[in-house]
Write a protein that holds these residues in place. Structure first.
Motif, PDB file in Angstrom:
ATOM      1  N   GLU A 139       0.855  -1.192   0.000  1.00  0.00           N
ATOM      2  CA  GLU A 139       0.000   0.000   0.000  1.00  0.00           C
ATOM      3  C   GLU A 139       0.885   1.234   0.000  1.00  0.00           C
ATOM      4  OE1 GLU A 139      -3.374   1.107   0.032  1.00  0.00           O
ATOM      5  OE2 GLU A 139      -2.293   3.018   0.143  1.00  0.00           O
ATOM      6  N   HIS A 184     -10.392   4.524  -0.045  1.00  0.00           N
ATOM      7  CA  HIS A 184     -11.491   5.491   0.042  1.00  0.00           C
ATOM      8  C   HIS A 184     -12.561   5.067   1.029  1.00  0.00           C
ATOM      9  CE1 HIS A 184      -9.875   7.077  -3.821  1.00  0.00           C
ATOM     10  NE2 HIS A 184     -10.257   8.198  -3.252  1.00  0.00           N
ATOM     11  N   LYS A 188     -27.609   9.379  -0.992  1.00  0.00           N
ATOM     12  CA  LYS A 188     -27.213   9.083   0.383  1.00  0.00           C
ATOM     13  C   LYS A 188     -26.884  10.377   1.135  1.00  0.00           C
ATOM     14  CE  LYS A 188     -22.896   7.881   1.166  1.00  0.00           C
ATOM     15  NZ  LYS A 188     -21.649   7.117   1.188  1.00  0.00           N
ATOM     16  N   LYS A 192     -16.559   1.857  -9.452  1.00  0.00           N
ATOM     17  CA  LYS A 192     -17.392   0.783  -8.887  1.00  0.00           C
ATOM     18  C   LYS A 192     -17.807   1.148  -7.484  1.00  0.00           C
ATOM     19  CE  LYS A 192     -15.434  -3.299 -10.971  1.00  0.00           C
ATOM     20  NZ  LYS A 192     -14.441  -2.625 -11.783  1.00  0.00           N
TER      21      LYS A 192
HETATM   22  C1  LIG Z   1     -17.859  10.385  -2.250  1.00  0.00           C
HETATM   23  C2  LIG Z   1     -17.947   8.922  -2.372  1.00  0.00           C
HETATM   24  C3  LIG Z   1     -18.915   8.197  -1.679  1.00  0.00           C
HETATM   25  C4  LIG Z   1     -19.046   6.816  -1.825  1.00  0.00           C
HETATM   26  N1  LIG Z   1     -20.021   6.166  -1.147  1.00  0.00           N
HETATM   27  C5  LIG Z   1     -20.182   4.834  -1.332  1.00  0.00           C
HETATM   28  C6  LIG Z   1     -21.227   4.125  -0.662  1.00  0.00           C
HETATM   29  O1  LIG Z   1     -21.956   4.707   0.124  1.00  0.00           O
HETATM   30  N2  LIG Z   1     -21.395   2.803  -0.929  1.00  0.00           N
HETATM   31  C7  LIG Z   1     -20.588   2.136  -1.808  1.00  0.00           C
HETATM   32  O2  LIG Z   1     -20.808   0.960  -2.040  1.00  0.00           O
HETATM   33  N3  LIG Z   1     -19.565   2.778  -2.423  1.00  0.00           N
HETATM   34  C8  LIG Z   1     -19.347   4.105  -2.203  1.00  0.00           C
HETATM   35  N4  LIG Z   1     -18.314   4.739  -2.846  1.00  0.00           N
HETATM   36  C9  LIG Z   1     -17.426   3.957  -3.703  1.00  0.00           C
HETATM   37  C10 LIG Z   1     -16.244   3.322  -2.943  1.00  0.00           C
HETATM   38  O3  LIG Z   1     -15.452   4.333  -2.402  1.00  0.00           O
HETATM   39  C11 LIG Z   1     -15.430   2.445  -3.865  1.00  0.00           C
HETATM   40  O4  LIG Z   1     -16.237   1.444  -4.397  1.00  0.00           O
HETATM   41  C12 LIG Z   1     -14.270   1.744  -3.165  1.00  0.00           C
HETATM   42  O5  LIG Z   1     -13.506   2.634  -2.432  1.00  0.00           O
HETATM   43  C13 LIG Z   1     -13.364   1.076  -4.191  1.00  0.00           C
HETATM   44  O6  LIG Z   1     -12.362   0.379  -3.514  1.00  0.00           O
HETATM   45  P1  LIG Z   1     -10.944   0.084  -4.147  1.00  0.00           P
HETATM   46  O7  LIG Z   1     -10.222  -0.724  -3.142  1.00  0.00           O
HETATM   47  O8  LIG Z   1     -11.106  -0.454  -5.481  1.00  0.00           O
HETATM   48  O9  LIG Z   1     -10.234   1.512  -4.331  1.00  0.00           O
HETATM   49  P2  LIG Z   1      -9.713   2.576  -3.275  1.00  0.00           P
HETATM   50  O10 LIG Z   1     -10.650   2.712  -2.165  1.00  0.00           O
HETATM   51  O11 LIG Z   1      -9.420   3.792  -4.085  1.00  0.00           O
HETATM   52  O12 LIG Z   1      -8.373   1.952  -2.715  1.00  0.00           O
HETATM   53  C14 LIG Z   1      -7.200   1.881  -3.456  1.00  0.00           C
HETATM   54  C15 LIG Z   1      -6.019   1.748  -2.530  1.00  0.00           C
HETATM   55  O13 LIG Z   1      -4.849   1.519  -3.302  1.00  0.00           O
HETATM   56  C16 LIG Z   1      -3.809   2.374  -2.889  1.00  0.00           C
HETATM   57  N5  LIG Z   1      -2.941   2.635  -4.032  1.00  0.00           N
HETATM   58  C17 LIG Z   1      -3.190   3.400  -5.119  1.00  0.00           C
HETATM   59  N6  LIG Z   1      -2.149   3.371  -5.990  1.00  0.00           N
HETATM   60  C18 LIG Z   1      -1.227   2.574  -5.428  1.00  0.00           C
HETATM   61  C19 LIG Z   1       0.066   2.139  -5.862  1.00  0.00           C
HETATM   62  N7  LIG Z   1       0.597   2.542  -7.025  1.00  0.00           N
HETATM   63  N8  LIG Z   1       0.754   1.297  -5.064  1.00  0.00           N
HETATM   64  C20 LIG Z   1       0.238   0.878  -3.888  1.00  0.00           C
HETATM   65  N9  LIG Z   1      -0.982   1.264  -3.450  1.00  0.00           N
HETATM   66  C21 LIG Z   1      -1.707   2.092  -4.207  1.00  0.00           C
HETATM   67  C22 LIG Z   1      -4.518   3.604  -2.386  1.00  0.00           C
HETATM   68  O14 LIG Z   1      -3.702   4.329  -1.497  1.00  0.00           O
HETATM   69  C23 LIG Z   1      -5.732   2.987  -1.723  1.00  0.00           C
HETATM   70  O15 LIG Z   1      -5.452   2.606  -0.406  1.00  0.00           O
HETATM   71  C24 LIG Z   1     -18.171   6.124  -2.690  1.00  0.00           C
HETATM   72  C25 LIG Z   1     -17.180   6.841  -3.380  1.00  0.00           C
HETATM   73  C26 LIG Z   1     -17.062   8.214  -3.231  1.00  0.00           C
HETATM   74  C27 LIG Z   1     -16.028   8.965  -4.013  1.00  0.00           C
END
Ligand SMILES: Cc1cc2nc3c(=O)[nH]c(=O)nc-3n(C[C@H](O)[C@H](O)[C@H](O)COP(=O)(O)OP(=O)(O)OC[C@H]3O[C@@H](n4cnc5c(N)ncnc54)[C@H](O)[C@@H]3O)c2cc1C
Ligand code: SF4
Ligand code: SF4
Ligand code: SF4
Ligand code: SF4
Lengths: 667, 266, 148
Positions: free
Chosen positions: A170, A178, A412, A547
């Motif tokens: 990470e 997020h 929401k 997503k």
């Molecule tokens: C305002 C807002 C509200 C939301 N509300 C909801 C909700 O109520 N319900 C719902 O189902 N979804 C919601 N979502 C969507 C939700 O945030 C995403 O579906 C979820 O965070 C996706 O998870 P992820 O792990 O794919 O990505 P992320 O959460 O973006 O995690 C990615 C991780 O990878 C790390 N990373 C990035 N690049 C690198 C790299 N090069 N090397 C190592 N690590 C790296 C980052 O630091 C981070 O920790 C919302 C989104 C937003 C913007």
């Protein structure tokens, strides 16, 4: 000498109705090199297969041509039958007499003649077939997961729980992504931290997971089953073994005014910091860019107060090499900076904020402890406007695609606001409401009906400040494009979800492809949604496209199961229909001249170089070499090679040429 | 070209290179290629407008490679070939000293291949108008007449492969014409064999040929095979943008754009 | 005199056009017998030398077909093939080899009807153009005689 057996199938009446099968078999029997030929009602039936097997054994056949249905249908059947009779399965070919002949032509002489031509063509091919053996590649049963958001967390836990080793990398000081910033989540409104934190802790404590935070991928080499990854562990400036996470340093650090990334700039943090209270690991890092000591050479307060003496100002980045068999990319997404839309006044007016900032305001652990207070003066907004599609579906100024999550989180947000500020009024400007998901439409209905959120269909053209109010101007397209103006106390922009900055660079490091928006590309849009075009590298979560959490988690489990399937065997077995670069005795070694045109054309980066050295170890030639673990057998390289030094097994130059000659010479 | 000679002597004396590939007086008014390994022979080096042979062809020849690290006298066409050879991984910066010669006959040093590329960017390949005209004329013929024209033009070819030997980009150790498993091309020099050989040769140079005309100059029968490669060069430019060897661009044919345009695929 | 029956060879990729032609069969759509298919893994594999060889071996026409752009089973084999076809076609045209005798197409696994249409229209075109006698004359040649 070839001893080919030809087996013509009637397929009931499917072939025999228009093709004179008996004559095809008879004519084939007269071809040079054909030892045996016969026609039969159903070749794929048990007695039919027995016929083939017996002939192989009794006549000592060296090759088999089955003239029947499409090879896309029964090639595996007949190859298996040959194998069972002791003939290499790749010595069997099929002539498509049904789909490509009997079904598309009427019964006449030309149809039977075509069938004969097709059989003859395959007979000439099979004479040049060579026995081939599946390729075996050993598998390192460790997975590298890149990105510790919910996607990376889920994938890591699944793989680890299946009994395999996981290295989770990470880039930030804590995992969580997020999701750790969210307040409550649609469609159930459960608290995000409450469901996420236990998983984060599980990751930290899992015996099979090695967590590397504040770390990034530097380099990835090798191929499926056997990658070698180099990870850069950025200097945290603390000794993690000594630090016990007491937090004295973070309270005493005098540099306090740094905008907190976690709180999206709505709060501050110190130079030595833990991003948020529930962070995993719960140990600080020093942000060198803002630390007085690193910048001005003076301070070291943290070093003085640390009870365990864990601060290390001289720590440097460390490169670690690890061997892994599979990679899961889970680097997530980012949101578009709405400052790119000057008409919304983001950056100019403090009370115009993004959806992510609203999440922090609504979060019980946020800067306002969960009370909706506007940033400028801390007042509770009486009227709040939400702008959906801020940047999304806007090819002219933003991005052309739909960010998918905004409709839902905006509903929401409005709901959360109404629950917290009962007398408040909320408005949502939207283009369409896209609520296709389990219980999603019901959720939006609840916002409209129970919480009386005002949905206005139309775009906002301008936001400006007047007498301490934010004037939001837009149109209501459902009311004949009637202009609307709302005097709001706060505006929340659902800014578009975009790919991470640096995603392109990361993709290039790993040789996976990405789309024009820099999201990583899946190998097939429908049937291979978690694979990339590089074997052994899988995708999870929002790094592939925007997503929500349920979708992210399902994809993460999908990616994990792909890795687990890969780890279920000690060796990988692959189809041998792959390219090979020829080798010959010294002094030629290979006719390859090392131009590497083939390598730049290969869609799978499967072609590398091999250095040919003499006895003294001096390099005398550099030639191409196909990595059998990566080659998918498309043959694109073969058509490029001017010296015909690379060829593809099963579709070799000789075989294809023989087919052309045989097919065209029927008189 | 005293300067050139001085430079050559210095390079050999300091043992920076072991052989100088350059031009010398030949028989009659002609010039020839010369391979100098001793400082005393450097005075034979010349350079003038008669020096048109493309010396880059020697860079990949094993007999020349055996002599050691070369320095090569390189007017524009040679520079282009050098760059293309670099793109195709046949030569590396460290194994070669390039004695560039400008169209004004000035000697230029090139620190790197990138410097050659920068220099060449101001000297783009242009197909001379007279050739463009000939190509237009040929293309204006009705298709059967055009075919007959080429069959006739190619008829004198007796497959001596001088064109292949002269081309700096025909460096394969085994040419496809010499491959008999399968027999790609009829070996004899009858009309079919000739046609196939020249189609193959041209296709193998598609997107690579730098229009040096060495092939045409080498052909004892003066067969206008350079028209084929010139035509291809025009096609490359028309379909995929301007063409010229470039270090950071992939070869025209081993790369693609998803939106490449064509008008003939149904 | 019997009617001229064109000899046409088709080079198709396994994943789209071959499967598309299978679908033509399963849908029982009829087409002319003149076209016979050779199966390749991908259009990227189809060497221009094989097209050349086909004319040399007496083909009157050729069909080359694969997955639509962006649908290649191997993601980009067809993009590479397309560039090669563009160059090859230009060269043949320059040499006076009738480019109307080579039909290039994209036929997906779902386009059974399109495959029948490509086959039939190509057969018609070649019928109109007649046997490729100019090429045959060039090719009709020492070897054939030698064979006998
Ligand atoms: C305002 C807002 C509200 C939301 N509300 C909801 C909700 O109520 N319900 C719902 O189902 N979804 C919601 N979502 C969507 C939700 O945030 C995403 O579906 C979820 O965070 C996706 O998870 P992820 O792990 O794919 O990505 P992320 O959460 O973006 O995690 C990615 C991780 O990878 C790390 N990373 C990035 N690049 C690198 C790299 N090069 N090397 C190592 N690590 C790296 C980052 O630091 C981070 O920790 C919302 C989104 C937003 C913007
Ligand atoms: S195999 Fe052919 S294309 Fe690939 S590097 Fe060797 S010569 Fe070049
Ligand atoms: S066959 Fe395709 S995947 Fe295999 S090395 Fe050649 S171009 Fe790459
Ligand atoms: S002009 Fe002739 S010799 Fe020069 S690069 Fe082109 S094909 Fe080769
Ligand atoms: S140099 Fe001329 S004659 Fe010799 S092979 Fe080439 S074209 Fe034919």
């Amino acid at each position: 000498m070839s001893k080919i057996g030809v087996f013509i199938c009637h397929c009931g009446e499917n072939i025999n109705a228009t093709v004179d099968c008996a004559r095809v078999a008879k004519t084939a029997g007269e071809l040079e090199g054909v030892e045996y030929s016969i026609d039969y009602k159903y070749m794929c039936s048990d007695p039919g297969q027995t016929l083939i097997k017996q002939a192989i054994k009794e006549k000592g056949l060296t090759g088999v041509v089955v003239g029947s249905c499409s090879p896309r249908m029964h090639e595996p059947t007949f190859r298996k039958a040959c194998q069972e009779a002791g003939l290499n399965p790749f010595m069997c070919e099929m002539a498509n007499l049904r789909e490509h002949c009997s079904w598309v032509h009427d019964k006449n002489e030309a149809t039977t003649q075509k069938a004969i031509d097709l059989v003859r063509t395959l007979v000439e091919k099979v004479k040049l077939n060579k026995p081939l053996y599946s390729i075996k590649v050993p598998v390192t049963k460790t997975a590298l997961v890149i990105g510790g958001g919910i996607a990376g967390i889920q994938a890591s836990l699944d793989i680890a729980n299946a009994g395999h080793q996981v290295i989770l990398v990470e880039k930030d000081p804590s995992i969580g992504g997020h999701m750790s910033q969210l307040s409550e989540t649609f469609p159930t409104l459960d608290c995000s931290q409450c469901i996420l934190t236990p998983r984060m802790v599980e990751v930290a404590q899992h015996p099979n997971i090695k967590l590397l935070t504040y770390a990034e991928l530097e380099k990835l080499e090798g191929s499926i089953g056997n990658f070698k990854a180099t990870i850069r562990k950025k200097a945290k400036s603390i000794d993690e073994n000594l630090c016990n996470g007491c937090g004295t340093c973070t309270t005493k650090c005098p540099t306090k005014k740094i905008p907190s990334e976690f709180n999206t700039g709505l709060g501050t943090r110190t130079a030595i910091y833990v991003p948020f209270p529930q962070a995993v690991p719960n140990k600080p890092v020093i942000d060198k860019e803002n630390c007085s000591y690193y910048q001005k050479g003076k301070c070291k307060v943290c070093e003085k107060v640390c009870p365990t003496g864990a601060i290390r100002f001289d720590q440097e980045d460390e490169l670690v090499e690890i061997e892994v068999g599979a990679v899961v990319i889970a680097t997530g997404f980012n949101i578009m900076q709405p400052s790119e839309f000057p008409e919304y006044g983001y950056g100019k007016y403090k009370d115009v904020i993004t959806g992510l900032q609203f999440e922090r305001l609504a979060s019980a652990s946020g800067p306002t402890l969960g009370e909706i207070r506007r940033p400028s003066d801390g007042k509770i907004p009486e009227k709040i406007v939400f702008v959906a599609c801020a940047g999304s579906r806007d090819p002219a100024k933003g991005i052309p695609y739909c960010s998918k999550i905004c409709c839902m989180y905006t509903a929401k947000h409005a709901m959360l606001y109404q629950h917290k500020v009962h007398h408040g009024k909320s408005y949502i400007f939207y283009m369409d409401i896209r609520a296709a998901g389990k219980n999603y439409e019901e959720f939006v209905r609840r916002a409209i009906v129970d919480d009386e959120v005002n949905y206005i269909r139309g775009r906002v053209s301008k936001i400006y400040e007047e007498n301490g109010k934010l004037i939001v101007r837009g149109v209501d397209t459902l009311l004949n494009a009637k202009p609307v103006e709302i005097e709001a106390d706060m505006v929340v922009l659902a800014s578009a979800a975009i790919a991470n900055p640096g995603a392109e660079e990361l993709a290039q490091k790993m040789h996976v492809s990405y789309d024009s928006y820099h999201f990583f590309s899946e190998a097939h849009p429908k049937l291979k949604p978690v694979e990339t075009n590089t074997a052994g590298i899988f995708l999870a979560g929002a790094c592939q496209a925007p997503k929500d959490i349920p979708e992210t988690v399902s994809q993460a489990s999908g990616a994990a199961s792909k890795a687990i399937i890969l780890f279920s065997k000690d060796e990988l077995s692959r189809d041998p229909l792959i390219a090979v670069v020829n080798r010959s005795p010294a002094p030629v070694f290979s006719t390859c001249v090392g131009c590497f045109m083939c390598a730049s054309a290969c869609p799978y980066q499967a072609i590398g170089e091999e250095l040919i050295t003499n006895r003294q170890g001096k390099v005398i030639k550099k030639v191409a070499k196909v990595n059998p673990g990566l080659c998918q057998g498309c043959g694109t390289c073969v058509a490029f090679c001017r010296s015909k030094s690379i060829d593809i097994q099963g579709y070799s130059n000789e075989q294809m040429c023989a087919e052309v000659v045989a097919l065209l010479n029927n008189d | 070209m005293n300067e050139l000679i001085k430079k050559a002597v210095a390079l050999l004396e300091s043992d920076s290179v072991q052989v100088i590939i350059g031009y010398a007086e030949g028989t009659g008014t002609r010039t020839r290629a010369i391979f100098i390994t001793r400082t005393a022979d450097c005075e034979n080096l010349i350079f003038d407008s008669r020096c048109v042979q493309n010396l880059a062809v020697y860079l990949t020849k094993s007999e020349i490679k055996k002599l050691g690290k070369p320095a090569i006298v390189a007017p524009i066409p040679v520079l282009r070939s050098i760059l293309q050879l670099a793109v195709e991984n046949q030569i590396t910066e460290n194994d070669l000293v390039v004695l560039g010669i400008t169209p004004q006959s000035e000697l230029v040093d090139f620190e790197s291949f990138a410097a050659i590329e920068a220099f060449l960017s101001t000297h783009q390949i242009v197909i001379e108008e007279k050739y463009q005209e000939t190509i237009r004329e040929i293309k204006a013929m009705p298709v059967t007449e055009r075919f007959a024209y080429w069959v006739k033009e190619l008829e004198p070819c007796f497959k001596c492969y001088a064109c292949r030997a002269a081309c700096p980009l025909c460096y394969c150790t085994r040419c496809t014409v010499d491959n008999n498993q399968p027999q790609w091309i009829s070996v004899a020099s009858h009309p079919l064999g000739n046609l196939e050989w020249h189609i193959m040769r041209a296709m193998h140079l598609a997107g690579r040929c730098t229009d040096c005309e060495a092939c045409y100059n080498a052909c004892p029968m003066s067969i206008p095979i350079h028209l084929l490669t010139k035509n291809m060069l025009q096609d490359v430019t028309e379909n995929f943008g301007t063409y010229g060897p470039s270090l950071d661009k992939l070869n025209t044919l081993s790369s693609f754009k998803p939106d490449d345009k064509e008008s003939f695929i149904r | 005199m019997t009617e001229f029956e064109p000899k046409i060879i088709a080079f198709v990729c396994n994943w789209c056009t071959y499967a598309g032609a299978d679908l033509t069969g399963t849908s029982r759509i009829k087409y002319a017998q003149n076209v016979k298919i050779v199966r390749f893994p991908c259009t990227g594999r189809i060497d221009f030398m094989l097209l050349l060889k086909s004319f040399g071996e007496g083909a009157d026409g050729i069909i080359v077909s694969g997955c639509h752009p962006n649908d290649c089973h191997y993601t980009s084999g067809n993009f590479h093939a397309r560039r090669r076809w563009i160059m090859f076609r230009g060269l043949l045209d320059m040499l006076g080899i009738d480019v109307r005798r080579i039909q290039y197409s994209w036929v997906s696994a779902a386009e059974g009807a399109k495959w029948a249409d490509i086959v039939n229209s190509t057969v018609n075109t070649i019928r109109e153009l007649g046997p490729y006698t100019e090429y045959e004359k060039v090719a009709g040649y020492l070897e054939k005689e030698a064979k006998q």
